[in-house]
Design a protein around this motif. Structure first.
Motif, mmCIF file in Angstrom:
data_model
loop_
_atom_site.group_PDB
_atom_site.id
_atom_site.type_symbol
_atom_site.label_atom_id
_atom_site.label_comp_id
_atom_site.label_asym_id
_atom_site.label_seq_id
_atom_site.Cartn_x
_atom_site.Cartn_y
_atom_site.Cartn_z
ATOM 1 N N SER A 142 0.734 -1.170 0.139
ATOM 2 C CA SER A 142 0.004 -0.093 -0.017
ATOM 3 C C SER A 142 0.748 1.189 0.107
ATOM 4 O O SER A 142 0.548 2.232 -0.838
ATOM 5 N N TYR A 182 -6.048 7.893 -2.584
ATOM 6 C CA TYR A 182 -7.125 7.622 -1.826
ATOM 7 C C TYR A 182 -7.703 6.235 -1.637
ATOM 8 O O TYR A 182 -7.931 5.747 -0.723
ATOM 9 N N ILE A 183 -7.440 5.302 -2.810
ATOM 10 C CA ILE A 183 -7.791 4.100 -2.928
ATOM 11 C C ILE A 183 -6.932 3.278 -1.583
ATOM 12 O O ILE A 183 -7.468 2.596 -0.933
ATOM 13 N N PHE A 203 -4.895 4.517 0.662
ATOM 14 C CA PHE A 203 -5.477 5.189 2.094
ATOM 15 C C PHE A 203 -6.509 4.393 2.720
ATOM 16 O O PHE A 203 -6.456 3.884 3.799
ATOM 17 N N MET A 204 -7.489 4.300 1.973
ATOM 18 C CA MET A 204 -8.952 3.670 2.602
ATOM 19 C C MET A 204 -8.718 2.205 2.704
ATOM 20 O O MET A 204 -9.393 1.732 3.608
ATOM 21 N N LYS A 205 -8.080 1.536 1.587
ATOM 22 C CA LYS A 205 -7.815 0.083 1.679
ATOM 23 C C LYS A 205 -7.336 -0.209 3.015
ATOM 24 O O LYS A 205 -7.205 -1.238 3.623
ATOM 25 N N SER A 243 -6.884 1.304 5.726
ATOM 26 C CA SER A 243 -7.282 2.025 6.826
ATOM 27 C C SER A 243 -6.539 2.951 7.856
ATOM 28 O O SER A 243 -6.212 2.626 8.891
ATOM 29 N N GLN A 263 -15.725 -2.083 -2.942
ATOM 30 C CA GLN A 263 -15.715 -0.945 -1.836
ATOM 31 C C GLN A 263 -16.063 0.318 -2.563
ATOM 32 O O GLN A 263 -15.839 0.524 -3.700
ATOM 33 N N PHE A 284 -14.972 3.329 -1.984
ATOM 34 C CA PHE A 284 -13.857 3.996 -2.223
ATOM 35 C C PHE A 284 -13.078 3.748 -3.504
ATOM 36 O O PHE A 284 -12.599 4.299 -3.860
ATOM 37 N N HIS A 285 -13.359 2.192 -3.904
ATOM 38 C CA HIS A 285 -12.776 1.778 -5.075
ATOM 39 C C HIS A 285 -13.529 2.510 -6.275
ATOM 40 O O HIS A 285 -12.722 2.930 -6.959
#
Length: 304
Positions: free
Chosen positions: A95, A137-138, A140-142, A144, A276, A278-279
């Motif tokens: 990530s 963004y992807i 970061f959200m993935k 957590s 998800q 956010f994807h």
């Protein structure tokens, strides 16, 4: 089909192959070490690339000066790009590496302006930033929230991204001077020699040389290494060289971020990973960025 359309198709197929390569790399690394995987994939690449020459269907027709001219490109990609990437992932997560490599288009824009006089318009700058933001963004959200990256690993991944950006810029001129297949062949040969030498030295140090070819006894490794060797190494080198012979470096560079989106799609379709919200948000930003960067024309400044 127009040449520009062929170039965009090549860039898209390049992204498609890179996007699926993560899944096959993951399978290969479960069987062999990173350096052994690199050595074997480029051995496959070199053997396949050599078939036309061995069958006397093609001739290299390159002298010492040509090899010296191409050598810097081959050192940047695949040698430095994959080496920095492989060892960087030892210290930081995928990530974190994904976020750092999202700066490839930004590096490319800066270098293209400095060395090629290819300056992006304001609309292209915004589009590139949108693409980079989508990737960040992807990831970061993935994850957590990201852990603090090891400085050494972050630096290695940053150097990998810089190698890719330098390749994007340098290839712009070389792809106009040399036949694409011959250029790709030299790049593949350098990767084959470099990674095999490093892998064999490592095995000699560890007294494990007899295990060098052991992974070929595994069917999953065979499938993965043929995909990585033929498509992900040889195929992407040819496709990117062709695209860069027709497209500005900044336009080609954003397709590396599109590959991230394809990786996610591959995970959903093949590995049945959950899609998800956010994807969709990040993917939309990436697509808008890629389309915008290639829709708006780059400014070509000629020095007086």
């Amino acid at each position: 089909m127009l040449q520009s359309e062929k170039a965009y198709l090549a860039a898209f197929v390049y992204s498609l192959i890179i996007g699926f390569s993560f899944m096959f790399t993951k399978l290969a690394l479960a069987i062999a070490s990173p350096m052994d995987t690199l050595a074997h994939r480029f051995t496959i690449s070199f053997l396949i690339a050599s078939i036309p020459f061995l069958a006397k269907k093609a001739q290299l027709n390159m002298n010492y000066k040509d090899l010296i001219a191409i050598l810097p490109l081959a050192i940047l990609y695949p040698t430095l790009f994959f080496t920095f990437q492989a060892f960087g992932l030892v210290y930081i997560s995928s990530s974190e590496a994904g976020i750092i490599q999202a700066v490839i288009p930004l590096f490319t824009v800066f270098l293209a302006g400095h060395f090629l006089n290819e300056y992006p318009t304001t609309q292209q700058k915004i589009s590139i930033l949108l693409s980079v933001m989508g990737v960040i963004y992807i990831f970061f959200m993935k994850s957590s929230g990201l852990e603090v990256a090891n400085l050494q690993g972050a630096l290695l991944i940053l150097l990998s991204a810089l190698s890719a950006a330098c390749y994007n810029v340098l290839a712009r001129n070389l792809t106009k001077r040399y036949a694409l297949y011959k250029l790709t062949y030299i790049m593949t040969m350098i990767g084959f020699i470099t990674f095999n030498i490093i892998a064999i030295i490592q095995h000699n140090i560890d007294h494990t040389l007899s295990y060098f070819f052991a992974p070929f006894g595994n069917q999953e490794f065979l499938l993965s290494i043929f995909y990585l060797g033929i498509l992900s190494s040889l195929g992407t080198s040819f496709l990117s060289n062709y695209a860069l012979s027709k497209l500005e470096a900044s336009k080609m560079s954003v397709f590396s971020n599109l590959a991230t989106l394809i990786t996610i799609i591959a995970g959903v379709l093949v590995l049945h990973e959950k899609l998800q919200y956010f994807h969709l948000i990040g993917g939309s930003l990436i697509l808008i960025g890629v389309i915008g960067t290639n829709y708006f024309n780059t400014k070509k400044v000629v020095n007086q």
